[in-house]
Design a protein around this motif. Structure first.
Motif, PDB file in Angstrom:
ATOM      1  N   MET A   1       0.835  -1.200   0.000  1.00 48.10           N
ATOM      2  CA  MET A   1       0.000   0.000   0.000  1.00 48.10           C
ATOM      3  C   MET A   1       0.867   1.246   0.000  1.00 48.10           C
ATOM      4  N   ILE A   2       0.454   2.242  -0.758  1.00 46.44           N
ATOM      5  CA  ILE A   2       1.132   3.537  -0.781  1.00 46.44           C
ATOM      6  C   ILE A   2       0.459   4.450   0.231  1.00 46.44           C
ATOM      7  N   PHE A   3       1.266   5.132   1.042  1.00 44.11           N
ATOM      8  CA  PHE A   3       0.725   6.077   2.019  1.00 44.11           C
ATOM      9  C   PHE A   3       1.581   7.335   2.025  1.00 44.11           C
ATOM     10  N   ARG A   4       0.927   8.486   1.949  1.00 38.86           N
ATOM     11  CA  ARG A   4       1.622   9.766   2.027  1.00 38.86           C
ATOM     12  C   ARG A   4       0.839  10.709   2.932  1.00 38.86           C
ATOM     13  N   GLN A   5       1.557  11.421   3.791  1.00 47.01           N
ATOM     14  CA  GLN A   5       0.976  12.454   4.636  1.00 47.01           C
ATOM     15  C   GLN A   5       1.429  13.810   4.098  1.00 47.01           C
ATOM     16  N   LEU A   6       0.473  14.638   3.698  1.00 45.81           N
ATOM     17  CA  LEU A   6       0.751  15.926   3.088  1.00 45.81           C
ATOM     18  C   LEU A   6       0.284  17.041   4.021  1.00 45.81           C
ATOM     19  N   PHE A   7       0.828  18.246   3.836  1.00 47.30           N
ATOM     20  CA  PHE A   7       0.576  19.313   4.809  1.00 47.30           C
ATOM     21  C   PHE A   7       0.260  20.623   4.107  1.00 47.30           C
ATOM     22  N   ASP A   8      -0.746  21.323   4.599  1.00 55.60           N
ATOM     23  CA  ASP A   8      -1.061  22.675   4.144  1.00 55.60           C
ATOM     24  C   ASP A   8      -0.652  23.655   5.237  1.00 55.60           C
ATOM     25  N   PRO A   9       0.397  24.469   5.015  1.00 56.39           N
ATOM     26  CA  PRO A   9       0.900  25.338   6.081  1.00 56.39           C
ATOM     27  C   PRO A   9      -0.062  26.444   6.489  1.00 56.39           C
ATOM     28  N   THR A  10      -0.948  26.868   5.589  1.00 58.23           N
ATOM     29  CA  THR A  10      -1.863  27.959   5.929  1.00 58.23           C
ATOM     30  C   THR A  10      -2.856  27.550   7.002  1.00 58.23           C
ATOM     31  N   SER A  11      -3.434  26.367   6.863  1.00 59.65           N
ATOM     32  CA  SER A  11      -4.444  25.909   7.822  1.00 59.65           C
ATOM     33  C   SER A  11      -3.940  24.810   8.745  1.00 59.65           C
ATOM     34  N   LEU A  18      -3.858   7.454   0.244  1.00 60.32           N
ATOM     35  CA  LEU A  18      -3.686   6.014   0.351  1.00 60.32           C
ATOM     36  C   LEU A  18      -3.932   5.408  -1.016  1.00 60.32           C
ATOM     37  N   GLY A  19      -3.035   4.532  -1.454  1.00 63.55           N
ATOM     38  CA  GLY A  19      -3.168   3.935  -2.771  1.00 63.55           C
ATOM     39  C   GLY A  19      -2.877   2.449  -2.754  1.00 63.55           C
ATOM     40  N   GLU A  23      -5.338   2.416  -7.583  1.00 62.68           N
ATOM     41  CA  GLU A  23      -6.420   3.290  -7.145  1.00 62.68           C
ATOM     42  C   GLU A  23      -6.015   4.023  -5.870  1.00 62.68           C
ATOM     43  N   ALA A  24      -6.579   5.214  -5.679  1.00 64.58           N
ATOM     44  CA  ALA A  24      -6.218   6.016  -4.521  1.00 64.58           C
ATOM     45  C   ALA A  24      -7.442   6.684  -3.929  1.00 64.58           C
ATOM     46  N   ILE A  25      -7.312   7.031  -2.654  1.00 65.75           N
ATOM     47  CA  ILE A  25      -8.268   7.911  -1.985  1.00 65.75           C
ATOM     48  C   ILE A  25      -7.476   9.040  -1.341  1.00 65.75           C
ATOM     49  N   GLY A 100      -7.072  -3.345  -3.458  1.00 62.95           N
ATOM     50  CA  GLY A 100      -7.437  -4.487  -2.639  1.00 62.95           C
ATOM     51  C   GLY A 100      -7.600  -4.153  -1.173  1.00 62.95           C
ATOM     52  N   ARG A 101      -7.591  -2.877  -0.813  1.00 64.00           N
ATOM     53  CA  ARG A 101      -7.694  -2.445   0.584  1.00 64.00           C
ATOM     54  C   ARG A 101      -9.008  -1.685   0.788  1.00 64.00           C
ATOM     55  N   TYR A 102      -9.312  -1.403   2.054  1.00 56.65           N
ATOM     56  CA  TYR A 102     -10.519  -0.622   2.333  1.00 56.65           C
ATOM     57  C   TYR A 102     -10.401   0.078   3.684  1.00 56.65           C
ATOM     58  N   LEU A 103     -11.208   1.113   3.836  1.00 57.84           N
ATOM     59  CA  LEU A 103     -11.381   1.814   5.101  1.00 57.84           C
ATOM     60  C   LEU A 103     -12.792   1.556   5.609  1.00 57.84           C
ATOM     61  N   THR A 104     -12.925   1.483   6.926  1.00 57.60           N
ATOM     62  CA  THR A 104     -14.239   1.379   7.552  1.00 57.60           C
ATOM     63  C   THR A 104     -14.589   2.708   8.200  1.00 57.60           C
ATOM     64  N   VAL A 105     -15.812   3.141   8.012  1.00 56.66           N
ATOM     65  CA  VAL A 105     -16.280   4.416   8.549  1.00 56.66           C
ATOM     66  C   VAL A 105     -16.751   4.231   9.991  1.00 56.66           C
ATOM     67  N   ARG A 106     -16.259   5.103  10.869  1.00 56.60           N
ATOM     68  CA  ARG A 106     -16.759   5.136  12.245  1.00 56.60           C
ATOM     69  C   ARG A 106     -17.277   6.542  12.534  1.00 56.60           C
ATOM     70  N   ALA A 107     -18.522   6.625  12.956  1.00 57.85           N
ATOM     71  CA  ALA A 107     -19.095   7.917  13.325  1.00 57.85           C
ATOM     72  C   ALA A 107     -18.503   8.356  14.657  1.00 57.85           C
ATOM     73  N   THR A 108     -17.898   9.557  14.675  1.00 56.99           N
ATOM     74  CA  THR A 108     -17.272  10.078  15.900  1.00 56.99           C
ATOM     75  C   THR A 108     -17.706  11.525  16.130  1.00 56.99           C
ATOM     76  N   PRO A 109     -19.031  11.773  16.269  1.00 54.27           N
ATOM     77  CA  PRO A 109     -19.506  13.144  16.439  1.00 54.27           C
ATOM     78  C   PRO A 109     -19.091  13.720  17.792  1.00 54.27           C
ATOM     79  N   GLY A 110     -19.210  15.033  17.877  1.00 55.46           N
ATOM     80  CA  GLY A 110     -18.878  15.737  19.121  1.00 55.46           C
ATOM     81  C   GLY A 110     -18.167  17.038  18.822  1.00 55.46           C
ATOM     82  N   HIS A 111     -17.158  16.989  17.947  1.00 54.95           N
ATOM     83  CA  HIS A 111     -16.547  18.229  17.458  1.00 54.95           C
ATOM     84  C   HIS A 111     -17.548  18.920  16.538  1.00 54.95           C
ATOM     85  N   THR A 112     -18.070  18.180  15.553  1.00 58.43           N
ATOM     86  CA  THR A 112     -19.255  18.570  14.796  1.00 58.43           C
ATOM     87  C   THR A 112     -20.170  17.356  14.791  1.00 58.43           C
TER      88      THR A 112
END
Length: 354
Positions: A1-11, A18-19, A23-25, A100-112
């Motif tokens: 699996m390909i993984f990259r962490q990218l950063f926006d300095p303004t925010s 993830l790839g 395919e990527a998300i 061939g990979r996947y993510l599972t969604v977990r609802a984690t409300p509270g911040h929004t």
């Protein structure tokens, strides 16, 4: 699996790529950083399948719509957020596949009320948005936030993951990139250790923080998945030649494209003088300005005409492009592969002295 962490300095936003299997998300893309993300996808040979936002952000505009226009990717966000333009309204337990990979969604409300976290299939990684930050958490005083709900979300959905699971937040303002479930269980001052819901609620209700500066702009835009109001116009790409944006942020032109467009361009060779007339030669009509002398020679260049920088391999000329852009030159590109590539392709060269 390909993984990259990218950063926006303004925010101070982290975007995650993830790839797998071509395919990527992208998780939490930022509108202004879309050219960077597109360049990385191209260089890694990945097709963007889906963009995911962890929540309706208040401090930046999502790049979801802009990426959809370029890539045809699906836009996914919490159904309860009520955003328009969604392709996949997400609920707790949903699965997002890529390769061939996947993510599972977990609802984690509270911040929004629409906060989601995404857990990788083997539970080795989780992407927590603002629900759980590194030694902290998102605020709970707007966008239907609730400290009681956030406390339950974190303890039931995130801190129950394996201790070695790596946690990647949507933001960090100190430059820290990753934490783990075990660390946050023990060291998070708001949510770890022996803190109970009463401790947490009392703390969160007395933060008295100012609202994010971009909230009035970002939240309405994100409820449109980042689509501008009215007749949307995507930021322009250079039209003076066919160019490719590299992940480094430098535009490149292929040798054959340069040959076809040379008449209207300034060709700037940034090698040293002996290299200009060595066995590789130089481009016809090129001007020799060694990289070490470039900043002192800017007045010799026409700021209205596009500039293509050239060197032996493309490394020094890429640096020249950065310097020219910082100096206010708006139309700048690097010759892909430099004179080595130009020579290999059998294109015309000159050997006369500068």
């Amino acid at each position: 699996m390909i993984f990259r962490q990218l950063f926006d300095p303004t925010s101070s936003t982290y975007t995650y790529l993830l790839g797998d299997g071509g395919e990527a998300i992208l998780i939490d893309p930022v509108y202004e950083q879309v050219p960077r993300d597109l360049a990385l996808l191209q260089e890694l040979g990945l097709k963007l399948k889906t963009t995911l936002d962890t929540h309706v952000h208040a401090d930046h505009v999502t790049g979801a719509w802009r990426l959809q226009q370029r890539c045809g990717s699906q836009i996914a966000l919490a159904e309860v957020a009520g955003a328009s333009g969604l392709d996949r309204p997400l609920r707790h337990g949903d699965r997002i596949d890529f390769g061939g990979r996947y993510l599972t969604v977990r609802a984690t409300p509270g911040h929004t009320n629409g906060c989601l976290s995404y857990v990788l299939d083997d539970q080795s990684m989780a992407f927590t948005g603002d629900s759980l930050l590194i030694r902290g958490c998102g605020r709970t005083d707007f966008q239907q936030g609730s400290p009681q709900q956030l406390f339950a979300s974190v303890h039931e959905q995130l801190l129950t993951l394996p201790g070695e699971c790596l946690l990647y937040p949507a933001h960090d303002y100190r430059g820290i990139t990753v934490t783990s479930v075990a660390e946050e269980r023990r060291y998070n001052p708001r949510l770890g250790g022996d803190v109970d819901v009463g401790d947490f609620t009392g703390h969160m209700n007395n933060l008295n923080l100012p609202h994010p500066k971009q909230m009035a702009v970002a939240v309405p835009a994100n409820l449109r998945c980042g689509q501008p109001e009215g007749d949307a116009v995507l930021p322009e790409t250079p039209d003076w030649a066919p160019l490719t944006l590299r992940f480094s942020g430098v535009w490149e032109i292929e040798p054959m494209a340069l040959l076809e467009h040379m008449a209207g361009l300034q060709i700037l060779d940034v090698r040293e003088a002996p290299e200009f007339i060595d066995r590789l030669g130089h481009l016809p009509g090129a001007r020799l300005v060694p990289l070490s002398q470039l900043t002192g020679s800017l007045d010799q260049l026409d700021r209205e005409r596009p500039v293509v920088a050239v060197c032996r391999s493309g490394v020094r000329s890429a640096q020249a492009c950065v310097l020219l852009s910082k100096a206010g030159f708006g139309k700048v590109a690097n010759l892909a592969g430099g004179m080595l590539r130009w020579k290999i392709e059998g294109l015309p060269v000159a050997t006369d002295s500068a």
